[in-house]
Motif scaffolding. Structure first.
Motif, PDB file in Angstrom:
ATOM      1  N   GLU A  31       0.817  -1.213   0.000  1.00  0.00           N
ATOM      2  CA  GLU A  31       0.000   0.000   0.000  1.00  0.00           C
ATOM      3  C   GLU A  31       0.855   1.269   0.000  1.00  0.00           C
ATOM      4  OE1 GLU A  31      -2.739  -0.741  -0.947  1.00  0.00           O
ATOM      5  OE2 GLU A  31      -4.151  -1.450   0.545  1.00  0.00           O
ATOM      6  N   LYS A  32       1.890   1.265  -0.845  1.00  0.00           N
ATOM      7  CA  LYS A  32       2.764   2.427  -0.977  1.00  0.00           C
ATOM      8  C   LYS A  32       2.644   2.988  -2.381  1.00  0.00           C
ATOM      9  CE  LYS A  32       6.052   0.659   2.423  1.00  0.00           C
ATOM     10  NZ  LYS A  32       7.412   0.116   2.646  1.00  0.00           N
ATOM     11  N   ASP A  33       2.820   4.301  -2.477  1.00  0.00           N
ATOM     12  CA  ASP A  33       2.744   4.982  -3.770  1.00  0.00           C
ATOM     13  C   ASP A  33       4.139   5.006  -4.387  1.00  0.00           C
ATOM     14  OD1 ASP A  33       2.383   6.563  -5.970  1.00  0.00           O
ATOM     15  OD2 ASP A  33       1.481   8.246  -4.897  1.00  0.00           O
ATOM     16  N   ILE A  34       4.349   4.189  -5.403  1.00  0.00           N
ATOM     17  CA  ILE A  34       5.674   4.066  -6.007  1.00  0.00           C
ATOM     18  C   ILE A  34       6.055   5.258  -6.878  1.00  0.00           C
ATOM     19  CG2 ILE A  34       5.732   1.549  -5.875  1.00  0.00           C
ATOM     20  CD1 ILE A  34       5.016   1.567  -8.924  1.00  0.00           C
ATOM     21  N   ALA A  35       5.200   6.274  -6.907  1.00  0.00           N
ATOM     22  CA  ALA A  35       5.574   7.525  -7.575  1.00  0.00           C
ATOM     23  C   ALA A  35       6.264   8.488  -6.607  1.00  0.00           C
ATOM     24  CB  ALA A  35       4.335   8.198  -8.176  1.00  0.00           C
ATOM     25  N   GLN A  36       6.279   8.139  -5.319  1.00  0.00           N
ATOM     26  CA  GLN A  36       6.832   9.021  -4.298  1.00  0.00           C
ATOM     27  C   GLN A  36       8.316   8.751  -4.072  1.00  0.00           C
ATOM     28  OE1 GLN A  36       5.066  11.582  -2.920  1.00  0.00           O
ATOM     29  NE2 GLN A  36       3.519  10.932  -4.412  1.00  0.00           N
ATOM     30  N   ASP A  37       9.081   9.836  -3.926  1.00  0.00           N
ATOM     31  CA  ASP A  37      10.531   9.733  -3.764  1.00  0.00           C
ATOM     32  C   ASP A  37      10.941   8.862  -2.580  1.00  0.00           C
ATOM     33  OD1 ASP A  37      11.171  11.210  -5.971  1.00  0.00           O
ATOM     34  OD2 ASP A  37      11.734  13.028  -4.890  1.00  0.00           O
ATOM     35  N   ASP A  38      10.267   9.023  -1.440  1.00  0.00           N
ATOM     36  CA  ASP A  38      10.691   8.280  -0.257  1.00  0.00           C
ATOM     37  C   ASP A  38      10.509   6.776  -0.432  1.00  0.00           C
ATOM     38  OD1 ASP A  38       7.894   8.669  -0.224  1.00  0.00           O
ATOM     39  OD2 ASP A  38       7.785   8.457   1.952  1.00  0.00           O
ATOM     40  N   VAL A  39       9.457   6.383  -1.140  1.00  0.00           N
ATOM     41  CA  VAL A  39       9.224   4.970  -1.409  1.00  0.00           C
ATOM     42  C   VAL A  39      10.300   4.423  -2.350  1.00  0.00           C
ATOM     43  CG1 VAL A  39       7.612   3.297  -2.438  1.00  0.00           C
ATOM     44  CG2 VAL A  39       6.741   5.172  -1.013  1.00  0.00           C
ATOM     45  N   ILE A  40      10.578   5.167  -3.401  1.00  0.00           N
ATOM     46  CA  ILE A  40      11.581   4.743  -4.381  1.00  0.00           C
ATOM     47  C   ILE A  40      12.964   4.646  -3.734  1.00  0.00           C
ATOM     48  CG2 ILE A  40      12.761   5.383  -6.524  1.00  0.00           C
ATOM     49  CD1 ILE A  40      10.086   6.783  -7.331  1.00  0.00           C
ATOM     50  N   LYS A  41      13.312   5.649  -2.935  1.00  0.00           N
ATOM     51  CA  LYS A  41      14.626   5.647  -2.285  1.00  0.00           C
ATOM     52  C   LYS A  41      14.766   4.483  -1.310  1.00  0.00           C
ATOM     53  CE  LYS A  41      15.601  10.547  -2.872  1.00  0.00           C
ATOM     54  NZ  LYS A  41      15.758  11.877  -2.248  1.00  0.00           N
ATOM     55  N   ALA A  42      13.698   4.152  -0.610  1.00  0.00           N
ATOM     56  CA  ALA A  42      13.750   3.013   0.309  1.00  0.00           C
ATOM     57  C   ALA A  42      13.968   1.704  -0.453  1.00  0.00           C
ATOM     58  CB  ALA A  42      12.457   2.948   1.126  1.00  0.00           C
ATOM     59  N   CYS A  43      13.320   1.569  -1.603  1.00  0.00           N
ATOM     60  CA  CYS A  43      13.507   0.369  -2.431  1.00  0.00           C
ATOM     61  C   CYS A  43      14.941   0.285  -2.950  1.00  0.00           C
ATOM     62  CB  CYS A  43      12.522   0.370  -3.596  1.00  0.00           C
ATOM     63  SG  CYS A  43      10.792   0.124  -3.130  1.00  0.00           S
ATOM     64  N   LEU A  44      15.484   1.410  -3.397  1.00  0.00           N
ATOM     65  CA  LEU A  44      16.867   1.447  -3.879  1.00  0.00           C
ATOM     66  C   LEU A  44      17.831   1.028  -2.775  1.00  0.00           C
ATOM     67  CD1 LEU A  44      16.753   4.790  -5.888  1.00  0.00           C
ATOM     68  CD2 LEU A  44      17.440   2.591  -6.856  1.00  0.00           C
ATOM     69  N   GLU A  45      17.667   1.614  -1.618  1.00  0.00           N
ATOM     70  CA  GLU A  45      18.580   1.340  -0.508  1.00  0.00           C
ATOM     71  C   GLU A  45      18.499  -0.118  -0.072  1.00  0.00           C
ATOM     72  OE1 GLU A  45      20.148   3.702   3.408  1.00  0.00           O
ATOM     73  OE2 GLU A  45      18.028   3.906   2.891  1.00  0.00           O
ATOM     74  N   ALA A  46      17.282  -0.663  -0.002  1.00  0.00           N
ATOM     75  CA  ALA A  46      17.102  -2.048   0.427  1.00  0.00           C
ATOM     76  C   ALA A  46      17.762  -3.037  -0.531  1.00  0.00           C
ATOM     77  CB  ALA A  46      15.618  -2.361   0.559  1.00  0.00           C
ATOM     78  N   ALA A  47      17.881  -2.641  -1.801  1.00  0.00           N
ATOM     79  CA  ALA A  47      18.490  -3.523  -2.803  1.00  0.00           C
ATOM     80  C   ALA A  47      19.984  -3.245  -3.006  1.00  0.00           C
ATOM     81  CB  ALA A  47      17.752  -3.382  -4.131  1.00  0.00           C
ATOM     82  N   GLY A  48      20.540  -2.393  -2.159  1.00  0.00           N
ATOM     83  CA  GLY A  48      21.980  -2.146  -2.211  1.00  0.00           C
ATOM     84  C   GLY A  48      22.426  -1.035  -3.136  1.00  0.00           C
ATOM     85  N   PHE A  49      21.482  -0.181  -3.542  1.00  0.00           N
ATOM     86  CA  PHE A  49      21.821   0.946  -4.410  1.00  0.00           C
ATOM     87  C   PHE A  49      21.817   2.255  -3.623  1.00  0.00           C
ATOM     88  CE2 PHE A  49      20.040  -2.180  -7.374  1.00  0.00           C
ATOM     89  CZ  PHE A  49      21.006  -2.180  -8.378  1.00  0.00           C
ATOM     90  N   ASP A  50      22.508   3.252  -4.160  1.00  0.00           N
ATOM     91  CA  ASP A  50      22.504   4.593  -3.578  1.00  0.00           C
ATOM     92  C   ASP A  50      21.117   5.197  -3.769  1.00  0.00           C
ATOM     93  OD1 ASP A  50      22.818   7.262  -2.909  1.00  0.00           O
ATOM     94  OD2 ASP A  50      24.683   7.536  -4.038  1.00  0.00           O
ATOM     95  N   PRO A  51      20.425   5.552  -2.693  1.00  0.00           N
ATOM     96  CA  PRO A  51      19.084   6.122  -2.845  1.00  0.00           C
ATOM     97  C   PRO A  51      19.063   7.424  -3.639  1.00  0.00           C
ATOM     98  CG  PRO A  51      19.830   6.242  -0.553  1.00  0.00           C
ATOM     99  CD  PRO A  51      20.802   5.392  -1.286  1.00  0.00           C
ATOM    100  N   LYS A  52      20.213   8.082  -3.736  1.00  0.00           N
ATOM    101  CA  LYS A  52      20.270   9.334  -4.508  1.00  0.00           C
ATOM    102  C   LYS A  52      20.074   9.100  -6.001  1.00  0.00           C
ATOM    103  CE  LYS A  52      23.328  11.618  -1.199  1.00  0.00           C
ATOM    104  NZ  LYS A  52      24.704  12.128  -0.944  1.00  0.00           N
ATOM    105  N   LEU A  53      20.132   7.851  -6.426  1.00  0.00           N
ATOM    106  CA  LEU A  53      19.874   7.548  -7.837  1.00  0.00           C
ATOM    107  C   LEU A  53      18.468   7.970  -8.248  1.00  0.00           C
ATOM    108  CD1 LEU A  53      21.513   4.018  -8.138  1.00  0.00           C
ATOM    109  CD2 LEU A  53      22.246   6.104  -9.316  1.00  0.00           C
ATOM    110  N   ALA A  54      17.561   8.077  -7.270  1.00  0.00           N
ATOM    111  CA  ALA A  54      16.194   8.521  -7.577  1.00  0.00           C
ATOM    112  C   ALA A  54      16.168   9.968  -8.048  1.00  0.00           C
ATOM    113  CB  ALA A  54      15.303   8.367  -6.342  1.00  0.00           C
TER     114      ALA A  54
END
Length: 199
Positions: free
Chosen positions: A122-145
């Motif tokens: 139930e998260k909005d994948i258009a939102q920066d905070d959601v995208i950054k959390a997904c990036l970080e959890a997968a081992g990527f720099d969240p700033k890539l968003a």
């Protein structure tokens, strides 16, 4: 070594139900994967498809049954009517493209994390905070968003044109480098068998 082009939208519940099976099959056969997120609504309009909101109720009722059964078969929890669906898939797609270009993390985990956020958490994948959390959890720099938005948009558009040229009409869609095409998460077993030389 075989290569798989994986075309999908980050809005696709059926791509979510694939889980990490594509990555498991690719690893089993030593195949590489290129992740190619695209604009599914544009794909539908150009390949004879229909947006879900415009489909006949019979089709939508069957779709709901398929999603429910698919979730049970895959062992994945799913919301049949996610709170933030549909949403704008472009920001999450651009982040996936940027992550693939940057490297250093787990692409399969990233894609699945975004799909899970949309289809179950139930998260909005258009939102920066959601995208950054997904990036970080997968081992990527969240700033890539926040980076490579222009390049992401260009690749996103190019993925659509390439998909149409290569016979894609839905999500998830898998194409091998020899031209063999597999549509739907329920064809991953066929993809596995083909790579094993059994199909």
């Amino acid at each position: 070594m075989a290569h798989i082009d994986y075309y999908f939208t980050t809005l696709s519940p059926f791509a979510y139900l694939a889980g990490m099976r594509l990555e498991e099959v690719a690893a089993k056969h030593g195949a590489s994967i290129t992740y190619k997120p695209l604009d599914i609504m544009a794909l539908f309009s150009r390949t004879g498809g229909t947006a879900p909101k415009d489909r006949h109720p019979n089709r939508m009722e069957y779709r709901m049954q398929e999603l429910q059964r698919g979730g049970k078969k895959a062992g994945l929890p799913i919301n049949l009517k996610p709170m933030f669906w549909p949403t704008n898939p472009a920001p999450s797609s651009y982040a996936i493209i940027a992550a693939q270009n940057a490297g250093g993390g787990d692409m399969g985990a990233l894609v699945h994390s975004v799909l899970r956020a949309c289809q179950y958490e139930e998260k909005d994948i258009a939102q920066d905070d959601v995208i950054k959390a997904c990036l970080e959890a997968a081992g990527f720099d969240p700033k890539l968003a926040d980076s490579g938005l222009l390049a992401g948009a260009e690749t996103y558009g190019r993925n659509l044109e390439e998909a149409i040229a290569n016979g894609v009409f839905g999500s998830p869609f898998y194409i091998l480098d020899d031209g063999q095409r597999f549509f739907g998460q329920d064809r991953i077993d066929d993809l596995d068998a083909y790579l094993a030389g059994d199909l």
